[in-house]
Design a protein around this motif. Sequence first.
Motif, mmCIF file in Angstrom:
data_model
loop_
_atom_site.group_PDB
_atom_site.id
_atom_site.type_symbol
_atom_site.label_atom_id
_atom_site.label_comp_id
_atom_site.label_asym_id
_atom_site.label_seq_id
_atom_site.Cartn_x
_atom_site.Cartn_y
_atom_site.Cartn_z
ATOM 1 N N ASP A 185 2.721 5.908 -7.603
ATOM 2 C CA ASP A 185 0.900 6.908 -7.968
ATOM 3 C C ASP A 185 1.727 8.814 -7.869
ATOM 4 N N HIS B 116 0.752 -1.009 -0.169
ATOM 5 C CA HIS B 116 -0.238 -0.220 -0.317
ATOM 6 C C HIS B 116 0.551 1.173 0.223
ATOM 7 N N TYR C 169 1.734 -3.663 -13.302
ATOM 8 C CA TYR C 169 1.741 -4.893 -11.673
ATOM 9 C C TYR C 169 2.940 -4.374 -11.553
ATOM 10 N N LEU D 78 -4.839 -3.975 -4.381
ATOM 11 C CA LEU D 78 -3.016 -4.383 -3.759
ATOM 12 C C LEU D 78 -3.378 -5.695 -3.424
ATOM 13 N N CYS E 239 -3.485 8.121 -11.247
ATOM 14 C CA CYS E 239 -4.162 6.756 -11.165
ATOM 15 C C CYS E 239 -6.005 6.739 -11.107
ATOM 16 N N SER F 107 0.905 -6.070 -6.753
ATOM 17 C CA SER F 107 -0.730 -5.351 -6.917
ATOM 18 C C SER F 107 -0.460 -4.245 -8.230
ATOM 19 N N ASN G 162 -6.587 1.302 -8.627
ATOM 20 C CA ASN G 162 -5.786 0.284 -8.122
ATOM 21 C C ASN G 162 -5.975 -1.128 -7.361
ATOM 22 N N ALA H 234 2.511 1.795 -3.278
ATOM 23 C CA ALA H 234 1.069 1.646 -4.263
ATOM 24 C C ALA H 234 1.642 3.515 -4.063
ATOM 25 N N HIS H 235 1.236 4.070 -3.031
ATOM 26 C CA HIS H 235 1.669 5.849 -3.058
ATOM 27 C C HIS H 235 2.551 5.914 -3.458
ATOM 28 N N ILE I 236 -1.746 -1.455 -10.351
ATOM 29 C CA ILE I 236 -1.979 0.029 -10.496
ATOM 30 C C ILE I 236 -3.094 0.780 -12.232
#
Length: 229
Positions: free
Chosen positions: A100, A93, A225, A116, A111, A121, A114, A96-97, A123
Amino acid sequence: MNDSYLKEFEANVASVNDDKYVVLDKTAFYPSGGGQPHDTGVIISNSSEYSVVYAGKFDGKISHEVAKPGLKVGDKVTGKIDWDRRYRLMRMHTAAHIIDAILYNEAKALCTGNQLGTDKSRIDFSLDVLDRHKIQQYIDMANEWVKKAIDVKIYFLPREDALKIPGIVKLAAVMPPEVSELRIVEIPGIDIQADGGTQVKNTSEIGKISLVSVENKGKNNRRMYYTVD
Ligand SMILES: [Zn+2]
């Protein structure tokens, strides 16, 4: 919401439906939502273990689906979440931030979705031209941020103050208006957003982010991914 590292807790059973949907007066189980999958784990009552196979939020309450009947309203229970699964999702997670933010800063790519996962994961993002080499460079940049070992800050702000933060507006604007306080996840120097998910305390915990694959999903829509190890 306040402590992503709470693995075990005491609670009371507030309601049971169909012998398998259990609501507790408090819980550390994360319910599926916001692109983050639910926690699994166990609820223990009188030395009996009830596997939690799903957790979801319904009418504002977190419902735990257990694998066998037996829990009763008023039971005092201990909840334990499957920490290996959860911690991987936390690392995914926070990664991902960072990804992004880099997609936006470097390519103005937004984005669009998404999901996870524990293995990999996803996006989804909007971008005119998909250049795999560039995407790999963005992942390399994300790993530079990981290595900086930045403390991730989580705090609550009144809705109107949160909406003044540049970059947060788009996300916060879709939150229901009755939410008066927003939970803010800030990775100083790279990203700030309103977010309800679980996050690691420090970016170094993410480990190494690797690009798994990149796909074209139509005119402007791209998909990537990634995984962490
Ligand atoms: Zn998030």
